[in-house]
Design a protein around this motif. Structure first.
Motif, PDB file in Angstrom:
ATOM      1  N   GLY A 107     -36.005 -83.928  21.639  1.00  0.00           N
ATOM      2  CA  GLY A 107     -34.830 -83.671  22.456  1.00  0.00           C
ATOM      3  C   GLY A 107     -33.592 -83.436  21.634  1.00  0.00           C
ATOM      4  O   GLY A 107     -32.792 -82.528  21.915  1.00  0.00           O
ATOM      5  N   TRP A 108     -33.408 -84.245  20.600  1.00  0.00           N
ATOM      6  CA  TRP A 108     -32.250 -84.109  19.707  1.00  0.00           C
ATOM      7  C   TRP A 108     -32.266 -82.756  19.002  1.00  0.00           C
ATOM      8  O   TRP A 108     -31.246 -82.055  18.966  1.00  0.00           O
ATOM      9  N   ALA A 109     -33.424 -82.376  18.470  1.00  0.00           N
ATOM     10  CA  ALA A 109     -33.518 -81.130  17.703  1.00  0.00           C
ATOM     11  C   ALA A 109     -33.308 -79.912  18.588  1.00  0.00           C
ATOM     12  O   ALA A 109     -32.607 -78.961  18.206  1.00  0.00           O
ATOM     13  N   ALA A 129     -39.446 -76.581  25.558  1.00  0.00           N
ATOM     14  CA  ALA A 129     -40.124 -77.165  24.402  1.00  0.00           C
ATOM     15  C   ALA A 129     -41.193 -78.132  24.896  1.00  0.00           C
ATOM     16  O   ALA A 129     -40.906 -79.295  25.183  1.00  0.00           O
ATOM     17  N   GLY A 130     -42.402 -77.631  25.067  1.00  0.00           N
ATOM     18  CA  GLY A 130     -43.499 -78.476  25.502  1.00  0.00           C
ATOM     19  C   GLY A 130     -43.265 -79.135  26.845  1.00  0.00           C
ATOM     20  O   GLY A 130     -43.708 -80.263  27.070  1.00  0.00           O
ATOM     21  N   GLY A 131     -42.569 -78.464  27.749  1.00  0.00           N
ATOM     22  CA  GLY A 131     -42.320 -78.996  29.078  1.00  0.00           C
ATOM     23  C   GLY A 131     -40.953 -79.604  29.273  1.00  0.00           C
ATOM     24  O   GLY A 131     -40.548 -79.885  30.404  1.00  0.00           O
ATOM     25  N   ASP A 132     -40.226 -79.844  28.189  1.00  0.00           N
ATOM     26  CA  ASP A 132     -38.840 -80.303  28.281  1.00  0.00           C
ATOM     27  C   ASP A 132     -37.932 -79.083  28.176  1.00  0.00           C
ATOM     28  O   ASP A 132     -38.117 -78.246  27.280  1.00  0.00           O
ATOM     29  N   VAL A 133     -36.974 -78.979  29.083  1.00  0.00           N
ATOM     30  CA  VAL A 133     -36.262 -77.720  29.291  1.00  0.00           C
ATOM     31  C   VAL A 133     -34.764 -77.884  29.103  1.00  0.00           C
ATOM     32  O   VAL A 133     -34.152 -78.832  29.626  1.00  0.00           O
ATOM     33  N   LEU A 134     -34.175 -76.941  28.366  1.00  0.00           N
ATOM     34  CA  LEU A 134     -32.727 -76.854  28.185  1.00  0.00           C
ATOM     35  C   LEU A 134     -32.255 -75.552  28.806  1.00  0.00           C
ATOM     36  O   LEU A 134     -32.811 -74.485  28.516  1.00  0.00           O
ATOM     37  N   VAL A 135     -31.240 -75.628  29.661  1.00  0.00           N
ATOM     38  CA  VAL A 135     -30.733 -74.459  30.378  1.00  0.00           C
ATOM     39  C   VAL A 135     -29.278 -74.218  30.010  1.00  0.00           C
ATOM     40  O   VAL A 135     -28.462 -75.148  29.999  1.00  0.00           O
ATOM     41  N   ILE A 136     -28.965 -72.959  29.706  1.00  0.00           N
ATOM     42  CA  ILE A 136     -27.601 -72.542  29.366  1.00  0.00           C
ATOM     43  C   ILE A 136     -27.298 -71.304  30.211  1.00  0.00           C
ATOM     44  O   ILE A 136     -27.887 -70.247  29.984  1.00  0.00           O
ATOM     45  N   CYS A 137     -26.442 -71.439  31.203  1.00  0.00           N
ATOM     46  CA  CYS A 137     -26.207 -70.347  32.151  1.00  0.00           C
ATOM     47  C   CYS A 137     -24.717 -70.034  32.297  1.00  0.00           C
ATOM     48  O   CYS A 137     -24.100 -70.392  33.319  1.00  0.00           O
ATOM     49  N   PRO A 138     -24.118 -69.365  31.327  1.00  0.00           N
ATOM     50  CA  PRO A 138     -22.713 -68.992  31.501  1.00  0.00           C
ATOM     51  C   PRO A 138     -22.498 -68.047  32.674  1.00  0.00           C
ATOM     52  O   PRO A 138     -21.403 -67.978  33.235  1.00  0.00           O
ATOM     53  N   LEU A 202     -30.406 -82.848  26.673  1.00  0.00           N
ATOM     54  CA  LEU A 202     -31.851 -82.979  26.537  1.00  0.00           C
ATOM     55  C   LEU A 202     -32.204 -84.199  25.685  1.00  0.00           C
ATOM     56  O   LEU A 202     -33.200 -84.873  25.947  1.00  0.00           O
ATOM     57  N   GLU A 203     -31.409 -84.493  24.684  1.00  0.00           N
ATOM     58  CA  GLU A 203     -31.667 -85.680  23.866  1.00  0.00           C
ATOM     59  C   GLU A 203     -31.727 -86.923  24.743  1.00  0.00           C
ATOM     60  O   GLU A 203     -32.675 -87.715  24.672  1.00  0.00           O
ATOM     61  N   TYR A 204     -30.727 -87.098  25.602  1.00  0.00           N
ATOM     62  CA  TYR A 204     -30.685 -88.294  26.436  1.00  0.00           C
ATOM     63  C   TYR A 204     -31.677 -88.228  27.586  1.00  0.00           C
ATOM     64  O   TYR A 204     -32.260 -89.250  27.969  1.00  0.00           O
ATOM     65  N   ALA A 205     -31.885 -87.051  28.159  1.00  0.00           N
ATOM     66  CA  ALA A 205     -32.878 -86.929  29.221  1.00  0.00           C
ATOM     67  C   ALA A 205     -34.257 -87.320  28.704  1.00  0.00           C
ATOM     68  O   ALA A 205     -35.035 -88.002  29.404  1.00  0.00           O
ATOM     69  N   ASP A 206     -34.588 -86.923  27.491  1.00  0.00           N
ATOM     70  CA  ASP A 206     -35.882 -87.243  26.898  1.00  0.00           C
ATOM     71  C   ASP A 206     -36.015 -88.744  26.647  1.00  0.00           C
ATOM     72  O   ASP A 206     -37.043 -89.364  26.960  1.00  0.00           O
TER      73      ASP A 206
END
Length: 247
Positions: A107-109, A129-138, A202-206
């Motif tokens: 998550g951190w990386a 990343a293997g089912g963990d998701v980061l979303v950036i939607c400007p 994502l770091e904290y969500a993980d």
């Protein structure tokens, strides 16, 4: 316009979806290339499966914490903070006396590498990343994230629309009993098959997804303000916190 990439890194598939007018631009291509290079560097330093990684050498006492890459010391501090945040439900210190920061590193990386994507104007991003998701939607149009059915990887049990932030899932369906309960030193057992957590980081969500799964039936109490969760029971029933589904 949409464009996608996928590479196998850190022992998992990491996919990137770009959406928008400049999704096919040279800047977008360069950002994704830099992201994958950064995650490859992280794997070389942190992988417990590579004998020459800093984490492996540290585990064999070949080097001390003062000799490792600066990122390892940073992660060690983050792991200590995560233990404090979760009341000890997340702990990188293993029952056998070893140290494994893997539960935080992904998550951190990925959260950090996401800065490469944020720097590209006019593109929405969904990084998985293997089912963990980061979303950036400007652009403000959400991506829809599916929560995998623990019984059937080809199905989803719920979906979540996000215009930003992250979703992470922890459980035993994919990898078996790989999580341990720091309170007992034994594998974590639960009637929950998975817990997914959404929030800004994502770091904290993980971290929180791991801690929530370990907590068992009290998992909703683990989540601080700004983070929401969805638990999947073995019988297929779902339990969500009140703010789950709010973008």
């Amino acid at each position: 316009m949409r464009r996608s990439w996928v590479e196998q890194l850190m022992g998992m598939p990491i996919s990137v979806l770009a959406r928008g007018e400049y999704a096919d631009s040279a800047a977008a291509e360069a950002a994704v290339k830099e992201l994958y290079a950064e995650l490859d560097d992280v794997d070389r330093v942190f992988s417990p499966y590579k004998r020459d990684s800093d984490v492996s050498r540290l585990g064999r006492a070949e080097i001390g914490l003062d000799e490792v890459h600066a990122d390892v010391r940073d992660v060690a501090e983050r792991c200590a903070a995560a233990r404090e945040l979760t009341g000890g439900l997340f702990d990188a210190d293993l029952p056998d006396g070893g140290w494994d920061p893997s539960g935080l590193v992904k998550g951190w990386a990925v959260e950090r590498a996401g800065d490469r994507l944020r720097a590209v104007d006019g593109v929405d991003w969904c990084l998985n990343a293997g089912g963990d998701v980061l979303v950036i939607c400007p652009g403000g149009t959400p991506f829809t994230i599916g929560i995998q059915d623990p019984h059937d990887p080809g199905r989803v049990v719920a979906s979540l629309a996000r215009t930003g932030g992250a979703v992470a899932t922890s459980g035993t369906a994919a990898r078996g009993e790989h999580l341990y309960d720091p309170r007992t030193g034994r594998p974590a057992t639960s009637r929950w098959l998975s817990v997914s957590v959404s929030g800004a980081s994502l770091e904290y969500a993980d971290i929180l997804a791991t801690a929530a799964f370990v907590a068992g039936d009290g998992w909703p109490e683990v989540l601080p303000a700004g983070y929401e969760g969805l638990g999947v029971l073995a019988d297929g029933n779902l339990q969500a916190t009140p703010g789950w589904g709010v973008t």
